[in-house]
Scaffold this motif. Sequence first.
Motif, PDB file in Angstrom:
ATOM      1  N   LEU A 187      -4.098  23.058  47.071  1.00  0.00           N
ATOM      2  CA  LEU A 187      -5.404  23.451  47.616  1.00  0.00           C
ATOM      3  C   LEU A 187      -6.345  22.257  47.745  1.00  0.00           C
ATOM      4  CD1 LEU A 187      -5.880  26.749  45.558  1.00  0.00           C
ATOM      5  CD2 LEU A 187      -4.920  26.495  47.857  1.00  0.00           C
ATOM      6  N   ARG A 188      -5.801  21.052  47.632  1.00  0.00           N
ATOM      7  CA  ARG A 188      -6.645  19.845  47.554  1.00  0.00           C
ATOM      8  C   ARG A 188      -7.356  19.518  48.856  1.00  0.00           C
ATOM      9  NH1 ARG A 188      -1.366  18.520  48.052  1.00  0.00           N
ATOM     10  NH2 ARG A 188      -0.753  16.936  49.583  1.00  0.00           N
ATOM     11  N   GLU A 189      -6.934  20.090  49.997  1.00  0.00           N
ATOM     12  CA  GLU A 189      -7.567  19.764  51.273  1.00  0.00           C
ATOM     13  C   GLU A 189      -8.874  20.503  51.515  1.00  0.00           C
ATOM     14  OE1 GLU A 189      -3.180  18.985  51.752  1.00  0.00           O
ATOM     15  OE2 GLU A 189      -4.364  20.705  51.078  1.00  0.00           O
ATOM     16  N   ARG A 190      -9.329  21.303  50.572  1.00  0.00           N
ATOM     17  CA  ARG A 190     -10.618  21.981  50.727  1.00  0.00           C
ATOM     18  C   ARG A 190     -11.724  20.984  51.031  1.00  0.00           C
ATOM     19  NH1 ARG A 190     -12.000  27.072  48.730  1.00  0.00           N
ATOM     20  NH2 ARG A 190     -14.066  26.177  48.394  1.00  0.00           N
ATOM     21  N   GLY A 191     -12.705  21.438  51.802  1.00  0.00           N
ATOM     22  CA  GLY A 191     -13.837  20.577  52.103  1.00  0.00           C
ATOM     23  C   GLY A 191     -14.923  20.638  51.049  1.00  0.00           C
ATOM     24  N   THR A 192     -14.818  21.590  50.133  1.00  0.00           N
ATOM     25  CA  THR A 192     -15.791  21.749  49.045  1.00  0.00           C
ATOM     26  C   THR A 192     -15.025  21.931  47.741  1.00  0.00           C
ATOM     27  OG1 THR A 192     -15.859  24.150  49.415  1.00  0.00           O
ATOM     28  CG2 THR A 192     -17.534  22.805  50.536  1.00  0.00           C
ATOM     29  N   PRO A 193     -15.680  21.695  46.593  1.00  0.00           N
ATOM     30  CA  PRO A 193     -14.987  21.852  45.319  1.00  0.00           C
ATOM     31  C   PRO A 193     -14.362  23.236  45.152  1.00  0.00           C
ATOM     32  CG  PRO A 193     -17.036  20.673  44.990  1.00  0.00           C
ATOM     33  CD  PRO A 193     -17.047  21.151  46.419  1.00  0.00           C
ATOM     34  N   LEU A 194     -13.191  23.274  44.576  1.00  0.00           N
ATOM     35  CA  LEU A 194     -12.435  24.506  44.395  1.00  0.00           C
ATOM     36  C   LEU A 194     -13.081  25.365  43.308  1.00  0.00           C
ATOM     37  CD1 LEU A 194      -9.795  26.172  44.905  1.00  0.00           C
ATOM     38  CD2 LEU A 194      -8.787  24.843  43.033  1.00  0.00           C
ATOM     39  N   PRO A 236      -9.708  26.476  26.283  1.00  0.00           N
ATOM     40  CA  PRO A 236      -8.436  25.829  25.948  1.00  0.00           C
ATOM     41  C   PRO A 236      -7.609  25.456  27.173  1.00  0.00           C
ATOM     42  CG  PRO A 236      -8.811  27.688  24.490  1.00  0.00           C
ATOM     43  CD  PRO A 236      -9.862  27.768  25.572  1.00  0.00           C
ATOM     44  N   VAL A 237      -7.620  26.298  28.198  1.00  0.00           N
ATOM     45  CA  VAL A 237      -6.883  25.977  29.426  1.00  0.00           C
ATOM     46  C   VAL A 237      -7.519  24.786  30.126  1.00  0.00           C
ATOM     47  CG1 VAL A 237      -6.291  26.816  31.738  1.00  0.00           C
ATOM     48  CG2 VAL A 237      -5.927  28.279  29.741  1.00  0.00           C
ATOM     49  N   HIS A 238      -8.845  24.762  30.185  1.00  0.00           N
ATOM     50  CA  HIS A 238      -9.539  23.612  30.787  1.00  0.00           C
ATOM     51  C   HIS A 238      -9.192  22.325  30.045  1.00  0.00           C
ATOM     52  CE1 HIS A 238     -13.048  20.903  31.413  1.00  0.00           C
ATOM     53  NE2 HIS A 238     -12.902  21.313  32.670  1.00  0.00           N
ATOM     54  N   ASP A 239      -9.153  22.396  28.718  1.00  0.00           N
ATOM     55  CA  ASP A 239      -8.814  21.205  27.936  1.00  0.00           C
ATOM     56  C   ASP A 239      -7.396  20.734  28.253  1.00  0.00           C
ATOM     57  OD1 ASP A 239     -11.295  21.344  26.763  1.00  0.00           O
ATOM     58  OD2 ASP A 239     -10.584  22.232  24.886  1.00  0.00           O
ATOM     59  N   ASP A 240      -6.443  21.671  28.299  1.00  0.00           N
ATOM     60  CA  ASP A 240      -5.046  21.296  28.570  1.00  0.00           C
ATOM     61  C   ASP A 240      -4.879  20.706  29.965  1.00  0.00           C
ATOM     62  OD1 ASP A 240      -4.327  22.134  26.062  1.00  0.00           O
ATOM     63  OD2 ASP A 240      -3.447  24.042  26.719  1.00  0.00           O
ATOM     64  N   LEU A 241      -5.657  21.201  30.939  1.00  0.00           N
ATOM     65  CA  LEU A 241      -5.508  20.746  32.320  1.00  0.00           C
ATOM     66  C   LEU A 241      -6.404  19.552  32.654  1.00  0.00           C
ATOM     67  CD1 LEU A 241      -5.113  24.123  34.236  1.00  0.00           C
ATOM     68  CD2 LEU A 241      -3.331  22.580  33.383  1.00  0.00           C
ATOM     69  N   THR A 242      -7.105  19.040  31.657  1.00  0.00           N
ATOM     70  CA  THR A 242      -7.823  17.777  31.836  1.00  0.00           C
ATOM     71  C   THR A 242      -7.274  16.695  30.904  1.00  0.00           C
ATOM     72  OG1 THR A 242      -9.523  18.538  30.274  1.00  0.00           O
ATOM     73  CG2 THR A 242      -9.993  18.794  32.615  1.00  0.00           C
ATOM     74  N   GLY A 270     -10.165  15.896  41.131  1.00  0.00           N
ATOM     75  CA  GLY A 270     -11.447  15.238  41.301  1.00  0.00           C
ATOM     76  C   GLY A 270     -11.408  14.124  42.329  1.00  0.00           C
ATOM     77  N   HIS A 271     -10.221  13.601  42.614  1.00  0.00           N
ATOM     78  CA  HIS A 271     -10.074  12.557  43.631  1.00  0.00           C
ATOM     79  C   HIS A 271      -9.891  13.156  45.029  1.00  0.00           C
ATOM     80  CE1 HIS A 271      -9.763   9.329  40.658  1.00  0.00           C
ATOM     81  NE2 HIS A 271      -8.993  10.139  39.944  1.00  0.00           N
ATOM     82  N   TYR A 272      -9.810  14.466  45.106  1.00  0.00           N
ATOM     83  CA  TYR A 272      -9.636  15.157  46.386  1.00  0.00           C
ATOM     84  C   TYR A 272     -10.833  16.075  46.624  1.00  0.00           C
ATOM     85  CZ  TYR A 272      -4.952  13.224  46.244  1.00  0.00           C
ATOM     86  OH  TYR A 272      -3.882  12.356  46.198  1.00  0.00           O
ATOM     87  N   CYS A 273     -10.627  17.385  46.532  1.00  0.00           N
ATOM     88  CA  CYS A 273     -11.728  18.313  46.810  1.00  0.00           C
ATOM     89  C   CYS A 273     -12.702  18.453  45.644  1.00  0.00           C
ATOM     90  CB  CYS A 273     -11.165  19.686  47.175  1.00  0.00           C
ATOM     91  SG  CYS A 273     -10.173  20.455  45.865  1.00  0.00           S
ATOM     92  N   GLY A 274     -12.224  18.177  44.438  1.00  0.00           N
ATOM     93  CA  GLY A 274     -13.035  18.434  43.257  1.00  0.00           C
ATOM     94  C   GLY A 274     -12.885  19.870  42.795  1.00  0.00           C
ATOM     95  N   VAL A 275     -13.426  20.165  41.624  1.00  0.00           N
ATOM     96  CA  VAL A 275     -13.306  21.490  41.025  1.00  0.00           C
ATOM     97  C   VAL A 275     -14.676  21.976  40.572  1.00  0.00           C
ATOM     98  CG1 VAL A 275     -12.305  22.830  39.134  1.00  0.00           C
ATOM     99  CG2 VAL A 275     -10.941  21.050  40.251  1.00  0.00           C
ATOM    100  N   ASP A 276     -15.015  23.180  40.986  1.00  0.00           N
ATOM    101  CA  ASP A 276     -16.229  23.854  40.518  1.00  0.00           C
ATOM    102  C   ASP A 276     -15.790  24.839  39.450  1.00  0.00           C
ATOM    103  OD1 ASP A 276     -18.686  25.054  40.176  1.00  0.00           O
ATOM    104  OD2 ASP A 276     -18.559  26.239  42.030  1.00  0.00           O
ATOM    105  N   ARG A 277     -15.730  24.359  38.203  1.00  0.00           N
ATOM    106  CA  ARG A 277     -15.156  25.143  37.124  1.00  0.00           C
ATOM    107  C   ARG A 277     -16.168  26.100  36.505  1.00  0.00           C
ATOM    108  NH1 ARG A 277     -15.019  25.047  30.882  1.00  0.00           N
ATOM    109  NH2 ARG A 277     -13.627  26.829  30.593  1.00  0.00           N
ATOM    110  N   HIS A 278     -15.715  27.340  36.272  1.00  0.00           N
ATOM    111  CA  HIS A 278     -16.514  28.363  35.609  1.00  0.00           C
ATOM    112  C   HIS A 278     -15.774  28.796  34.343  1.00  0.00           C
ATOM    113  CE1 HIS A 278     -18.993  28.995  39.289  1.00  0.00           C
ATOM    114  NE2 HIS A 278     -17.870  28.606  39.871  1.00  0.00           N
ATOM    115  N   ARG A 279     -16.520  28.923  33.270  1.00  0.00           N
ATOM    116  CA  ARG A 279     -15.918  29.253  31.976  1.00  0.00           C
ATOM    117  C   ARG A 279     -15.658  30.751  31.865  1.00  0.00           C
ATOM    118  NH1 ARG A 279     -17.847  30.891  26.944  1.00  0.00           N
ATOM    119  NH2 ARG A 279     -16.603  30.104  25.182  1.00  0.00           N
ATOM    120  N   ILE A 280     -14.451  31.110  31.457  1.00  0.00           N
ATOM    121  CA  ILE A 280     -14.129  32.499  31.123  1.00  0.00           C
ATOM    122  C   ILE A 280     -14.358  32.681  29.630  1.00  0.00           C
ATOM    123  CG2 ILE A 280     -12.317  34.235  30.933  1.00  0.00           C
ATOM    124  CD1 ILE A 280     -11.026  33.120  33.406  1.00  0.00           C
ATOM    125  N   GLY A 281     -15.267  33.558  29.282  1.00  0.00           N
ATOM    126  CA  GLY A 281     -15.518  33.865  27.883  1.00  0.00           C
ATOM    127  C   GLY A 281     -14.622  34.980  27.391  1.00  0.00           C
TER     128      GLY A 281
END
Length: 306
Positions: A101-108, A115-121, A131-142
Motif C-alpha cells: 500500500l506504499r503508493e498512497r498519496g497520503t499517510p496510511l 505492542p503491535v506498534h512496538d513490534d512493527l517499529t 515512513g520513506h514512502y506514504c507514511g503511516v497515520d497510526r491510531h492506537r487501539i485501546g
Amino acid sequence: MRISVLGSAAGGGFPQWNCNCRNCAGVRAGSVRCKPRTQSSIFVRPDKSADGVLFNASPDLLEQIRARPELQPARALRDTAIAGVVLMDGQVDHATGLFMLRERGTPLPLWCTDPVHDDLTQGNPILRVLGHYCGVDRHRIGLDGTAFRVPGVEGLSFRALALSSKPAPYSPHREQPVDGDNIGMLITDLASGATAFYAPGLGAITPPVFDAMAGADAVLVDGTFWTDDEMPRLGIGHKTARSIGHLPQSGPGGMIEWLAKLPARTRRCLIHINNTNPILDEDSDERALLTRERIEVCEDGMLIPL
C-alpha cells in the motif's frame, strides 16, 4: 454490513510453496477436492458504502484486491475502497502486505495496539520503512472496551478484546505475551445492530471472549489446526498448536466444543486455516463433522452479509 473474506489460509497460504503434505500435494495434483487459499484477511463495509476497513494486510494483498473488484471502485485516477487498516496482531502473514500500500498519496490510516506498534517499529520495522514512502497515520487501539470508528466508514463501530495467544517470533516478549499482542474485534453495524466477532488467532477462550462470541450474529475464529499435535504428528514441526497460540478444533476444550455452546442463530466460521488441516479436504471426515455441527470453513471470495 458485508464481510468479504479476502484470504482464509494461515501463514504460507494453501498450497504452501515448499510443502508436499497430503493436502498441498493433493490440491496441486487435483487428487484432493479442496480450494487454494491466500493468507487470511477480511474487508468489512456498511451495506450502502463503497469504502470499508481492511483487517490485516497479508503478503497476498495485491492478488486479493485484483480478485475483489469492489476494493477498486475507480472513482478517480488514484482510488481505493480501503479507508483504513486494522491489525489484529503483528505477525508476518498479517502485516507484510502493508508494503503493498506504499503508493498512497497520503499517510496510511492504521489502527493497532501498542505492542503491535512496538513490534512493527522495532523487531520488524515495517512502519518505519513505510515512513520513506506514504507514511503511516497510526491510531492506537485501546483494550478498555471503548469503541472506535474509522473515518469514511461511519456506519460501523469497532471494539477490541485482548486474546490469549502469542506475538510474532521477532517480538521481544514472544514467550511472555502481553495484552494487546493479539486481539479479537467486535464489529457492529450501527444501522441494523448486526454484529460480528473476528479473531483469526485465538489460543484460549476466556469469559469476555466467549461473551463477545455469544452476543454476535456471526463469528470468524481461529481455524488453524485440527489437532493440538498436528505438525509434530506429520513430522513438519515440533511445536503444538496451543504452544504457538492457536486453539485446535478437535479434542476436549477445542474450538468445536466452544462453538457448540453458542446460540443456534449464530453463524460459525473458521478462518486462518493451516495447509495441514484436514478440513481443507471437502470430502474428509473432519469436514463432514463440521458440517453436522453447522460450522463453515471460510474460503477466499466468501461473502458474509449481516
